[in-house]
Design a protein around this motif. Structure first.
Motif, PDB file in Angstrom:
ATOM      1  N   LEU A 219       0.839  -1.176  -0.194  1.00 29.00           N
ATOM      2  CA  LEU A 219       0.213  -0.014  -0.275  1.00 29.00           C
ATOM      3  C   LEU A 219       0.863   1.289   0.349  1.00 29.00           C
ATOM      4  N   SER A 220       0.526   2.283  -0.849  1.00 30.27           N
ATOM      5  CA  SER A 220       1.584   3.411  -0.681  1.00 30.27           C
ATOM      6  C   SER A 220       0.517   4.564  -1.129  1.00 30.27           C
ATOM      7  N   ARG A 221       1.152   5.914  -0.623  1.00 24.63           N
ATOM      8  CA  ARG A 221       0.586   6.964  -1.067  1.00 24.63           C
ATOM      9  C   ARG A 221       1.748   8.095  -0.905  1.00 24.63           C
ATOM     10  N   PRO A 222       1.411   9.376  -1.575  1.00 18.63           N
ATOM     11  CA  PRO A 222       2.613  10.404  -1.668  1.00 18.63           C
ATOM     12  C   PRO A 222       3.071  10.785  -0.270  1.00 18.63           C
ATOM     13  N   THR A 223       1.973  11.046   0.481  1.00 12.48           N
ATOM     14  CA  THR A 223       2.076  11.850   1.684  1.00 12.48           C
ATOM     15  C   THR A 223       1.021  11.256   2.897  1.00 12.48           C
ATOM     16  N   LYS A 224       1.307  11.472   4.035  1.00  9.12           N
ATOM     17  CA  LYS A 224       0.450  11.074   5.221  1.00  9.12           C
ATOM     18  C   LYS A 224      -0.203  12.290   5.726  1.00  9.12           C
ATOM     19  N   ALA A 225      -1.366  12.681   5.516  1.00 10.60           N
ATOM     20  CA  ALA A 225      -2.162  13.661   6.330  1.00 10.60           C
ATOM     21  C   ALA A 225      -2.185  13.457   7.583  1.00 10.60           C
ATOM     22  N   PRO A 226      -2.178  14.496   8.602  1.00  8.78           N
ATOM     23  CA  PRO A 226      -2.591  14.394  10.139  1.00  8.78           C
ATOM     24  C   PRO A 226      -3.727  13.539  10.382  1.00  8.78           C
ATOM     25  N   TRP A 227      -4.615  13.679   9.330  1.00  6.31           N
ATOM     26  CA  TRP A 227      -5.935  12.608   9.860  1.00  6.31           C
ATOM     27  C   TRP A 227      -5.927  11.334   9.541  1.00  6.31           C
ATOM     28  N   ASP A 228      -4.878  10.875   8.704  1.00  4.97           N
ATOM     29  CA  ASP A 228      -4.762   9.801   8.061  1.00  4.97           C
ATOM     30  C   ASP A 228      -4.263   8.660   8.891  1.00  4.97           C
ATOM     31  N   THR A 229      -5.012   7.363   8.799  1.00  5.07           N
ATOM     32  CA  THR A 229      -4.487   6.046   9.692  1.00  5.07           C
ATOM     33  C   THR A 229      -3.049   5.910   8.959  1.00  5.07           C
ATOM     34  N   ALA A 230      -2.193   5.312   9.700  1.00  6.25           N
ATOM     35  CA  ALA A 230      -1.002   4.908   9.191  1.00  6.25           C
ATOM     36  C   ALA A 230      -1.102   3.711   8.335  1.00  6.25           C
ATOM     37  N   LEU A 231      -0.402   3.647   7.336  1.00  8.84           N
ATOM     38  CA  LEU A 231      -0.566   2.423   6.171  1.00  8.84           C
ATOM     39  C   LEU A 231      -0.384   0.938   7.038  1.00  8.84           C
ATOM     40  N   ASP A 232       0.802   1.104   7.743  1.00  7.14           N
ATOM     41  CA  ASP A 232       1.069  -0.207   8.558  1.00  7.14           C
ATOM     42  C   ASP A 232      -0.388  -0.873   9.067  1.00  7.14           C
ATOM     43  N   GLU A 233      -1.096   0.199   9.896  1.00  5.60           N
ATOM     44  CA  GLU A 233      -2.201  -0.138  10.280  1.00  5.60           C
ATOM     45  C   GLU A 233      -3.261  -0.567   9.561  1.00  5.60           C
ATOM     46  N   VAL A 234      -3.415   0.142   8.405  1.00  2.00           N
ATOM     47  CA  VAL A 234      -4.429  -0.136   7.443  1.00  2.00           C
ATOM     48  C   VAL A 234      -4.245  -1.505   6.870  1.00  2.00           C
ATOM     49  N   LEU A 235      -3.000  -1.732   6.575  1.00  7.70           N
ATOM     50  CA  LEU A 235      -2.487  -3.220   5.787  1.00  7.70           C
ATOM     51  C   LEU A 235      -3.044  -4.419   6.865  1.00  7.70           C
ATOM     52  N   GLU A 236      -2.509  -4.120   8.298  1.00 11.63           N
ATOM     53  CA  GLU A 236      -2.826  -5.227   9.120  1.00 11.63           C
ATOM     54  C   GLU A 236      -4.345  -5.546   9.285  1.00 11.63           C
ATOM     55  N   ALA A 237      -4.865  -4.278   9.361  1.00 16.02           N
ATOM     56  CA  ALA A 237      -6.450  -4.461   9.393  1.00 16.02           C
ATOM     57  C   ALA A 237      -7.108  -5.299   8.231  1.00 16.02           C
ATOM     58  N   VAL A 238      -6.837  -4.913   7.055  1.00 15.34           N
ATOM     59  CA  VAL A 238      -7.280  -5.438   5.848  1.00 15.34           C
ATOM     60  C   VAL A 238      -6.950  -7.104   5.856  1.00 15.34           C
ATOM     61  N   LEU A 239      -5.694  -7.250   6.039  1.00 17.26           N
ATOM     62  CA  LEU A 239      -5.303  -8.670   6.189  1.00 17.26           C
ATOM     63  C   LEU A 239      -5.989  -9.673   7.313  1.00 17.26           C
ATOM     64  N   SER A 240      -6.273  -8.807   8.447  1.00 12.14           N
ATOM     65  CA  SER A 240      -6.855  -9.433   9.265  1.00 12.14           C
ATOM     66  C   SER A 240      -8.450  -9.845   8.888  1.00 12.14           C
ATOM     67  N   GLU A 241      -8.855  -8.579   8.433  1.00 18.23           N
ATOM     68  CA  GLU A 241     -10.376  -9.000   7.879  1.00 18.23           C
ATOM     69  C   GLU A 241     -10.156 -10.275   6.863  1.00 18.23           C
TER      70      GLU A 241
END
Length: 454
Positions: free
Chosen positions: A275-297
């Motif tokens: 998973l990737s994106r150019p930048t992380k905005a202050p309100w964005d969830t960390a991508l590590d957390e996003v990836l772990e969450a969707v894989l847990s699902e």
């Protein structure tokens, strides 16, 4: 040979040697290597060669894998090297585009763009030149997110037999006529030599999360891919599968690579997910957390597509993926195929060929990997019982390509272009036959594939 004034030529065999050998050991002969430095000089070379009825091979970065970047062994084909085409590098920050000569390598382009926070988003294990990437419509590991070269090109400069064509422009929305540049991208040099391009650029990725996933089955990979596309959408930038044989040979070849699997036991298949994106905005969830969450699902899905998941630094995980080509090459005599399918057919083809090759070609070890997200398959076969004779190689190539194209509706060239390794299969396609019989010309092998000599 009396060349136009100002064009450098190499004629000494020892000086030409590096130009006359391909990366898979292909060799050829040539009376001269021409080194034009501008589009106009390329045009002068081509007009001159046409006037003396001499065929030529246009060579870009010489990283191709189908034997198209070197002349044949007759010694009659002049080699036209594009390595000195480096006179243009014009960055338009406001338009996020770059006008660039065909002789720049991909790494050079991205190194220069990095300070501006931009890059040309084609991810490859090799380092080709821009001209060759355009001629073969390169895809790469992040095709799923960014598409191929075709999708990221705004304009071209092409030298045909008797003129220089400027096709397209930096304007992204222009429907004033046919998009003629698309005839040249991926055409393997059929209609002319690409000397310059206008590329669309992307912001550099600064936020990434990666994982190596062990799927519970081959079918589970497709279930997982659909789940990720549904849950994270455009954040998904790569979905690459690697077979156990390919990984094992790579770990043996590259001692510095760390084997991340439990107890060092390499699974039957592993999938690199990014998973990737150019930048992380202050309100964005960390991508590590996003990836772990969707894989847990995914673990909870009825199909249970995941057996294990390993998280790590992106550079370390991608190091394994990028080392696969050299790892497989080191395993023994290699016969490689670059195939393309619809995504479901990748799995079906692999299963069928595992059975068929075990019965009909038991000496061949399948060491495949590929871009499952876009249906690309690098179907590599290593011969385990000695050298590869040319007759045997041709028999095996015919066998695999027939199965891929006829039985599974695939392509025999997903992104490597056309050359001596696969031209015979092109000649059998309906589109080629139509072009031939309509008077398109007599194609001869060129640097990126074919140039019609009308």
């Amino acid at each position: 040979m009396i060349l136009p004034e100002g064009i450098r030529a190499i004629t000494e065999p020892k000086d030409m040697a590096a130009f006359l050998q391909g990366v898979r050991g292909e060799t050829g002969n040539s009376p001269a290597v021409l080194l034009p430095e501008t589009t106009e000089q390329v045009a002068q070379c081509q007009r001159y060669l046409e006037s003396i009825d001499t065929p030529f091979v246009a060579q870009s970065g010489n990283t191709g894998l189908v034997g198209a970047s070197v002349p044949d062994d007759t010694g009659t084909q002049v080699l036209l090297s594009l390595s000195r085409l480096r006179d243009t590098f014009e960055l338009d920050l406001a338009n996020r585009s770059l006008r660039v000569s065909a002789g720049f390598r991909l790494s050079e382009v991205n190194d220069r763009l990095a300070e501006h926070g931009l890059f040309f988003p084609i991810d490859l294990g090799s380092d080709p030149m821009i001209g060759g990437m355009l001629a073969t419509n390169t895809g790469g590991g992040r095709f799923l997110r960014y598409g191929d070269v075709r999708r990221n090109t705004l304009g071209l400069t092409v030298v045909t037999g008797d003129e220089v064509l400027r096709l397209g422009s930096p304007v992204r929305k222009d429907n004033t006529g046919p998009d003629w540049k698309q005839m040249h991208i991926g055409s393997c040099g059929w209609f002319g030599t690409i000397t310059e391009a206008i590329l669309s650029l992307e912001p550099v990725v600064t936020d990434q999360a990666t994982a190596l996933v062990v799927p519970s089955s081959d079918a589970g990979m497709l279930t997982l891919l659909r789940h990720l596309e549904t849950r994270v959408g455009p954040l998904l930038s790569a979905f690459e599968f690697m077979s156990r044989a390919a990984m094992a040979h790579t770990f043996d070849h590259a001692a510095a690579l760390k084997n991340p699997f439990a107890r060092g036991e390499i699974p039957e298949t592993a999938v690199l997910i990014e998973l990737s994106r150019p930048t992380k905005a202050p309100w964005d969830t960390a991508l590590d957390e996003v990836l772990e969450a969707v894989l847990s699902e995914a673990w909870e899905l009825p199909e249970a597509p995941i057996e294990d998941a390993l998280f790590g630094r992106p550079q370390e995980i991608w190091a394994l993926r990028h080392a696969l080509s050299e790892g497989v090459k080191s395993a023994g005599p290699l016969i490689a195929f670059d195939l393309g399918f619809t995504r479901d057919k990748v799995i079906a083809f692999r299963a069928a060929m595992t059975r068929k090759l075990a019965a009909d070609f038991p000496m061949m070890e399948i060491c495949d990997f590929g871009h499952l997200g876009d249906g690309g398959l690098h179907f590599n076969l290593v011969k385990t019982d000695g050298p590869v004779e040319s007759a045997f190689e041709q028999e095996l190539r015919d066998y695999v390509v027939d199965e891929a194209v006829t039985a599974f509706g695939g392509s025999f060239s997903a992104e490597h272009g056309i050359g001596p390794k696969n031209i015979k299969y092109l000649e059998k396609t309906p589109d080629f036959q139509k072009a031939w019989h309509s008077g398109a010309g007599n194609p001869v092998l060129s640097g990126s594939g074919l140039i019609p000599r009308v």
